[in-house]
Scaffold this active site. Structure first.
Site, PDB file in Angstrom:
ATOM      1  N   ASP A  40      11.455 141.384 -67.917  1.00  0.00           N
ATOM      2  CA  ASP A  40      12.637 140.306 -68.684  1.00  0.00           C
ATOM      3  C   ASP A  40      13.023 139.230 -67.553  1.00  0.00           C
ATOM      4  O   ASP A  40      13.395 139.449 -66.766  1.00  0.00           O
ATOM      5  CB  ASP A  40      14.147 141.468 -68.694  1.00  0.00           C
ATOM      6  CG  ASP A  40      15.481 140.867 -70.220  1.00  0.00           C
ATOM      7  OD1 ASP A  40      15.003 139.421 -69.813  1.00  0.00           O
ATOM      8  OD2 ASP A  40      16.233 140.961 -70.493  1.00  0.00           O
TER       9      ASP A  40
ATOM     10  N   ASP B 160      17.472 153.924 -64.264  1.00  0.00           N
ATOM     11  CA  ASP B 160      17.049 152.697 -63.742  1.00  0.00           C
ATOM     12  C   ASP B 160      16.154 152.758 -62.491  1.00  0.00           C
ATOM     13  O   ASP B 160      16.045 153.573 -62.165  1.00  0.00           O
ATOM     14  CB  ASP B 160      18.464 151.858 -63.920  1.00  0.00           C
ATOM     15  CG  ASP B 160      18.012 150.280 -62.323  1.00  0.00           C
ATOM     16  OD1 ASP B 160      17.301 149.945 -62.916  1.00  0.00           O
ATOM     17  OD2 ASP B 160      19.280 149.726 -62.206  1.00  0.00           O
TER      18      ASP B 160
ATOM     19  N   LYS C  66      17.709 132.156 -68.406  1.00  0.00           N
ATOM     20  CA  LYS C  66      19.150 131.235 -67.828  1.00  0.00           C
ATOM     21  C   LYS C  66      18.897 130.885 -66.757  1.00  0.00           C
ATOM     22  O   LYS C  66      19.531 132.464 -65.873  1.00  0.00           O
ATOM     23  CB  LYS C  66      20.564 131.427 -69.193  1.00  0.00           C
ATOM     24  CG  LYS C  66      20.128 131.140 -70.613  1.00  0.00           C
ATOM     25  CD  LYS C  66      21.038 131.782 -71.546  1.00  0.00           C
ATOM     26  CE  LYS C  66      20.860 131.220 -73.071  1.00  0.00           C
ATOM     27  NZ  LYS C  66      22.220 131.441 -73.815  1.00  0.00           N
TER      28      LYS C  66
ATOM     29  N   GLU D  98      12.408 153.860 -66.812  1.00  0.00           N
ATOM     30  CA  GLU D  98      12.381 153.195 -68.155  1.00  0.00           C
ATOM     31  C   GLU D  98      14.008 154.010 -68.746  1.00  0.00           C
ATOM     32  O   GLU D  98      14.049 155.006 -68.868  1.00  0.00           O
ATOM     33  CB  GLU D  98      11.263 152.785 -68.716  1.00  0.00           C
ATOM     34  CG  GLU D  98      11.812 152.807 -70.233  1.00  0.00           C
ATOM     35  CD  GLU D  98      11.715 151.331 -70.152  1.00  0.00           C
ATOM     36  OE1 GLU D  98      13.229 150.535 -70.417  1.00  0.00           O
ATOM     37  OE2 GLU D  98      11.025 150.250 -69.696  1.00  0.00           O
TER      38      GLU D  98
ATOM     39  N   GLU E 212       6.258 152.367 -62.173  1.00  0.00           N
ATOM     40  CA  GLU E 212       6.166 151.571 -62.786  1.00  0.00           C
ATOM     41  C   GLU E 212       7.326 150.862 -63.266  1.00  0.00           C
ATOM     42  O   GLU E 212       7.790 151.998 -63.530  1.00  0.00           O
ATOM     43  CB  GLU E 212       5.146 151.680 -63.955  1.00  0.00           C
ATOM     44  CG  GLU E 212       5.405 150.125 -64.908  1.00  0.00           C
ATOM     45  CD  GLU E 212       3.896 150.371 -66.089  1.00  0.00           C
ATOM     46  OE1 GLU E 212       4.539 149.298 -67.365  1.00  0.00           O
ATOM     47  OE2 GLU E 212       3.434 150.868 -65.699  1.00  0.00           O
TER      48      GLU E 212
END
Length: 227
Positions: free
Chosen positions: A138, A115, A142, A88, A63
């Site tokens: 995330d 990471d 933008k 995580e 995950e």
């Protein structure tokens, strides 16, 4: 070059992170990590060795970005025949996940506090994973931040190599921008078959999913299999 076109390549960009490493710790987080992490943490060095890391030779699911861990705990509880490895960077999230797992006495939930990309690149061999989960990453909505989204040409190639035959990537997002990004990246890559379908029955609808639903957004579920 536009932000859309600049992400349609196979090159990992040095120094570009898919996360923002900012958080505040607390005495409770520190206490939970000290007490619970040693039961679940994987070795800090070396490549994936199922017997050495997990004590058995079972299918491994990764995950990517487990957040506060509700989905990871639910999956591990529903699939005791699998070892679930979470990657995580958010320490308070890891601490909360471990606290959720403690009363269930889960023995198949594992943690890499780092990471996911270095883990995948340097420590997970080809053909080692039964599945990869990417739930509510995330979205970096933008356009100028599109290069920070986890799903890119180079990561799709990396995942294809690390999955065993028949392995799948499951992605969920509540952001239309990210859903469109996934469709575009997968179509351009050409190495995957993408199906949009129903949410897994084992995954609880809390955390980022619940937040998105409260905001009136819809959830898109993707299943990717290698072509």
């Amino acid at each position: 070059m536009s932000s859309t076109r600049s992400t349609l390549d196979h090159v990992a960009r040095h120094g570009v992170r898919t996360f923002t490493p900012r958080w505040r710790s607390s005495p409770l987080t520190t206490q939970r990590m000290a007490r619970l992490l040693p039961r679940h943490v994987v070795p800090a060095e070396g490549v994936l060795d199922r017997e050495a890391w997990f004590g058995r030779n079972a299918p491994v699911v990764l995950e990517v970005g487990s957040g506060y861990g509700a989905a990871a705990v639910a999956y591990a509880a529903a699939h005791p025949e699998h070892d679930l490895l979470t990657a995580e960077v958010h320490v308070p999230g890891v601490a909360r996940m471990l606290a959720l797992a403690e009363p269930l006495e889960l023995r198949n939930l594992w943690v890499e506090c780092d990471d996911a990309l270095p883990l995948l690149t340097e420590r997970i061999p080809s053909g080692s994973l039964a599945a990869v989960h990417l739930f509510f990453p995330d979205p970096w909505p933008k356009g100028k931040h599109a290069k920070r989204r986890f799903v890119q040409q180079h990561s799709l190639s990396l995942l294809a190599d690390r999955l065993e035959p028949g392995g799948v990537v499951r992605i969920a997002t509540d952001h239309d921008v990210y859903a469109a990004h996934v469709r575009r990246q997968v179509a351009h890559h050409g190495g995957w078959t993408l199906v949009e379908g129903e949410r897994p029955s084992w995954r609880p609808d809390d955390g980022f999913e619940a937040k998105g639903l409260r905001a009136g957004r819809s959830v898109v579920e993707f299943t990717l299999t290698r072509s």
